[in-house]
Design a protein around this motif. Structure first.
Motif: not given
Length: 265
Positions: A112, A114, A123, A129, A173
């Motif tokens: 994952i 970011s 988050l 996402f 999300l």
């Protein structure tokens, strides 16, 4: 007597022509489909090992996950090396391909990534996402999120989970489904995304260093070499798998990728 000699000469000539044809067929390089990045890099090493065993290999790179199986099924490739078994199983089910696995290769733990937060805990509610839009990798991404405690899936969803199987989503999300190869390039527009290791590496992202979370190494997503079902018992197949699973290739993987790509054999 003359007719017997003629028949014998004809038989000898036919045998010679057949042998010549077989020789030409063996001299033709095997066309192996891979995706760009680590799969292609590793197969360059496999090619060197295979050539020591008399196999000529031509590597053909693809930029997506769909075309290598389509090309293999159509006979434009002899084998491919880029996918895990859940993905192959889904392709066979959806498209009716007569394609089978003949040997394991490597494991790329999904990460994952970011550009906006340094941990999953950062988050914000309603964060966007990114997920791969193919069923197997999309489900794989959701399982990573579940392992990280961000969501909860219906128990029966299994490896093919979709956003519809999410039964608990405390951060609410918002899932954005994109082609797997596009997710790294879409990070500027997303809060985070689950990205396959080969595409992460191609985009200059290093698993473990740049990822904010990573899939458990003990996963069912070990990659494989696939061929048409009619070819699975041919001698070149065993030689190709042997070359891939050689100690030379294992050492290359360990040295070049330093744990971001794991030998699955």
């Amino acid at each position: 007597m003359n007719s017997k000699r003629f028949a014998l000469k004809s038989l000898v000539l036919a045998t010679a022509v057949l042998a010549s044809g077989l020789s030409l067929a063996q001299d033709k390089p095997l066309k192996i489909g891979v995706t760009a990045g680590p799969h292609a890099q590793i197969f360059e090493q496999v090619k060197k090992v295979a050539e020591k065993d008399g196999l000529k290999v031509q590597i053909i790179e693809f930029s997506d996950y769909i075309q290598p199986n389509a090309a293999l099924a159509a006979g434009d490739l002899d084998a491919n090396s880029y996918q895990h078994k859940p993905f192959l199983d889904q392709q066979v089910k959806d498209r009716g391909y007569k394609i089978v696995s003949v040997g394991y290769t490597v494991n790329y733990p999904m990460g994952i990534y970011s550009k906006k937060v340094k941990s999953l805990a950062d988050l914000k509610p309603g964060a966007r996402f990114g997920l791969p839009n193919d069923p197997t990798n999309g489900g794989r991404s959701l399982l990573v999120l579940q392992d990280q405690g961000l969501i909860k899936l219906r128990p029966e969803a299994g490896l093919k989970a979709t956003p519809l199987d999410v039964i608990d989503n405390p951060k609410k999300l918002k899932f954005v489904e994109l082609e797997a190869a596009q997710l790294a390039r879409a990070l500027d527009d997303l809060d985070a995304a689950a990205i396959n290791t080969n595409f992460a590496l191609s985009a200059g992202l290093t698993p473990g260093k740049d990822s904010i979370a990573q899939e458990n190494a003990k996963s069912p997503y070990v990659n494989l070499i696939a061929v048409r079902e009619q070819d699975k018992d041919k001698p070149w197949v065993a030689k190709l798998v042997k070359a891939y699973q050689s100690e030379e290739v294992r050492k290359f993987i360990q040295t070049e990728f330093k744990g971001s790509v794991l030998a699955g054999f």
